[in-house]
Design an enzyme around this catalytic site. Structure first.
Site, mmCIF file in Angstrom:
data_model
loop_
_atom_site.group_PDB
_atom_site.id
_atom_site.type_symbol
_atom_site.label_atom_id
_atom_site.label_comp_id
_atom_site.label_asym_id
_atom_site.label_seq_id
_atom_site.Cartn_x
_atom_site.Cartn_y
_atom_site.Cartn_z
ATOM 1 N N GLN A 174 -6.510 40.186 -123.292
ATOM 2 C CA GLN A 174 -7.645 39.257 -123.120
ATOM 3 C C GLN A 174 -8.993 39.987 -123.156
ATOM 4 O O GLN A 174 -9.996 39.415 -123.577
ATOM 5 C CB GLN A 174 -7.527 38.490 -121.793
ATOM 6 C CG GLN A 174 -6.417 37.464 -121.747
ATOM 7 C CD GLN A 174 -5.130 38.037 -121.187
ATOM 8 O OE1 GLN A 174 -4.826 39.219 -121.361
ATOM 9 N NE2 GLN A 174 -4.340 37.210 -120.537
ATOM 10 N N ASP A 189 -7.994 34.130 -109.851
ATOM 11 C CA ASP A 189 -7.131 32.969 -110.109
ATOM 12 C C ASP A 189 -6.854 32.187 -108.844
ATOM 13 O O ASP A 189 -6.586 30.983 -108.884
ATOM 14 C CB ASP A 189 -5.824 33.405 -110.766
ATOM 15 C CG ASP A 189 -6.056 33.641 -112.236
ATOM 16 O OD1 ASP A 189 -6.628 34.689 -112.575
ATOM 17 O OD2 ASP A 189 -5.746 32.741 -113.037
ATOM 18 N N LYS A 226 -5.917 38.904 -112.754
ATOM 19 C CA LYS A 226 -5.118 39.533 -113.813
ATOM 20 C C LYS A 226 -4.534 40.885 -113.396
ATOM 21 O O LYS A 226 -5.218 41.700 -112.783
ATOM 22 C CB LYS A 226 -6.012 39.688 -115.057
ATOM 23 C CG LYS A 226 -5.378 40.338 -116.262
ATOM 24 C CD LYS A 226 -4.064 39.709 -116.667
ATOM 25 C CE LYS A 226 -4.196 38.225 -116.958
ATOM 26 N NZ LYS A 226 -2.861 37.544 -116.966
HETATM 27 O O1 MRU Z 1 -3.471 34.997 -117.744
HETATM 28 P P1 MRU Z 1 -4.876 34.523 -117.915
HETATM 29 O O2 MRU Z 1 -5.512 34.963 -119.188
HETATM 30 O O3 MRU Z 1 -5.008 33.042 -117.668
HETATM 31 O O4 MRU Z 1 -5.648 35.266 -116.730
HETATM 32 C C1 MRU Z 1 -7.026 35.045 -116.540
HETATM 33 C C2 MRU Z 1 -7.592 35.849 -115.446
HETATM 34 O O5 MRU Z 1 -6.918 36.583 -114.769
HETATM 35 C C3 MRU Z 1 -9.048 35.662 -115.134
HETATM 36 O O6 MRU Z 1 -9.596 36.838 -114.618
HETATM 37 C C4 MRU Z 1 -9.174 34.548 -114.073
HETATM 38 O O7 MRU Z 1 -8.557 33.376 -114.490
HETATM 39 C C5 MRU Z 1 -10.576 34.259 -113.724
HETATM 40 S S1 MRU Z 1 -11.422 33.657 -115.136
HETATM 41 C C6 MRU Z 1 -12.713 32.809 -114.839
#
Ligand code: MRU
Length: 357
Positions: free
Chosen positions: A206, A247, A258
């Site tokens: 990402q 999250d 993440k």
């Molecule tokens: O697995 P993902 O790509 O959905 O993980 C996203 C993240 O870990 C972001 O850091 C988190 O959602 C905060 S984003 C505003």
């Protein structure tokens, strides 16, 4: 013109058409190679888009799920309000089963269902209108809250800073502005000269694919590193601050984000680099404390290959793939929300700041 129409990057939108509304989103699996928008009238397709990570990032997942309920209501094809609620409950179940860690998902689904119940006595058409409007409101509020977090958080950023960020927390992870990346964006908009170090974020990249794409698109100075270079860049004093998203955050300040975030927080503490978390109030789960946050386990194939394209190990070797980790409050300098900056002690201050309007 709504705030959504003014966004430079539009990760998703509700499109009104003569034949009925559609939900439209940018397929983030294809970024940076292609910019492909998909659309649907079926909430099940929205659930698949979340599960398969065409739409990802906690706030974006929540908004998409709310639009999923809006589609379920609009296309429910019933005149019976109880039947409409059966459809909505089933849609909620399907959407809630997509990704377990992002709290915004459950928060958004509950909020839309509450609104639906509020309008139940007024009949089917009123419920449908209320559900669609609530989904749009959740989207617009997210963008406004992101901009407010940007304004508040930019006070922590000084001209000339080099900021390290992990995963993607920008327009592509939210309603269209960003949490941690929103603070970077706002600081640059204020005229500060900021450099960004983006971690690649294995296994799904990402950082390399999405964060770098957003930064380059906006002309923000970006340098990509692999995840295992964080210790080196901190040891060499190449980073002044760390900004990450979240999250789910518990009532005492444990942060799920993440996979790799915890490792960066430990290194930040060792090297005395301020470690900031940026997240809207919709990410806080005040029913949980400590590290009791459900962590999504994804397919080990994602670790054994690069985006499913190149196998990088011996076929069938054991691999684990937790999508998130948990950073304890002791490693977090402060948490930026749209209601203000929360500092330790988190157990007292999270409640106090979140209850402010
Ligand atoms: O697995 P993902 O790509 O959905 O993980 C996203 C993240 O870990 C972001 O850091 C988190 O959602 C905060 S984003 C505003």
């Amino acid at each position: 013109m709504s705030i959504i129409d003014k966004l430079k990057i539009k990760p998703m939108e509700w499109v009104e058409k003569e034949e009925g509304p559609r939900f439209r989103w940018l397929d983030t699996r294809l970024i940076p190679w292609e910019e492909v928008y998909r659309e649907t009238t079926d909430y099940r397709r929205v659930a698949t888009a979340i599960k398969d990570m065409e739409i990802r990032g906690a706030p974006a997942i929540g908004i998409a799920a709310a639009y999923g309920l809006a589609l379920a209501a609009f296309y429910s094809d019933t005149n019976d309000v109880n039947e409409l609620f059966n459809v909505l409950e089933e849609a909620k179940k399907v959407l809630a089963a997509t990704r377990p860690t992002a709290y915004n998902l459950f928060w958004a689904l509950d909020r839309v269902m509450r609104k639906a119940r509020e309008y139940m006595s007024r009949g089917v058409d009123s419920v449908i209108r209320a559900v669609v409007e609530e989904a749009k409101r959740i989207h617009e509020e997210d963008v406004r809250q992101n901009m407010e977090m940007g304004r508040i958080g930019s006070k922590l950023i000084e001209d000339g800073d080099t900021v390290l960020t992990h995963c993607n927390t920008g327009a592509l992870a939210t309603g269209g502005y960003g949490t941690a990346l929103g603070v970077i964006r706002a600081s640059v908009e204020e005229g500060k000269n900021i450099k960004v170090i983006a971690t690649e974020t294995r296994p799904l990249l990402q950082g390399a694919r999405l964060t770098v794409w957003e930064l380059v698109k906006e002309g923000i100075d970006a340098t990509l590193i692999t995840d295992n270079m964080v210790g080196y860049v901190m040891y060499k004093n190449l980073v002044n601050k760390v900004l990450v998203g979240a999250d789910r955050i518990t009532l005492d300040g444990y942060v799920a984000n993440k996979i790799g975030t915890y490792m960066i927080a430990v290194l930040s503490s060792r090297h005395r680099v301020p470690f900031y978390v940026v997240a809207p109030s919709s990410t806080f789960d005040l029913s949980l404390e400590g590290d009791n946050i459900p962590i999504e386990e994804r397919s080990p194939d994602e670790v054994r290959s690069i985006l499913g394209k190149i196998t990088i190990t011996v076929p069938g070797v054991k691999a684990v793939n937790p999508a998130f980790d948990i950073t304890p409050p002791s490693l977090i300098t402060s948490i930026v929300t749209e209601r203000g900056i929360i500092t330790p002690p988190y157990r007292e201050n999270i409640k106090r700041v979140l209850s402010q309007n």
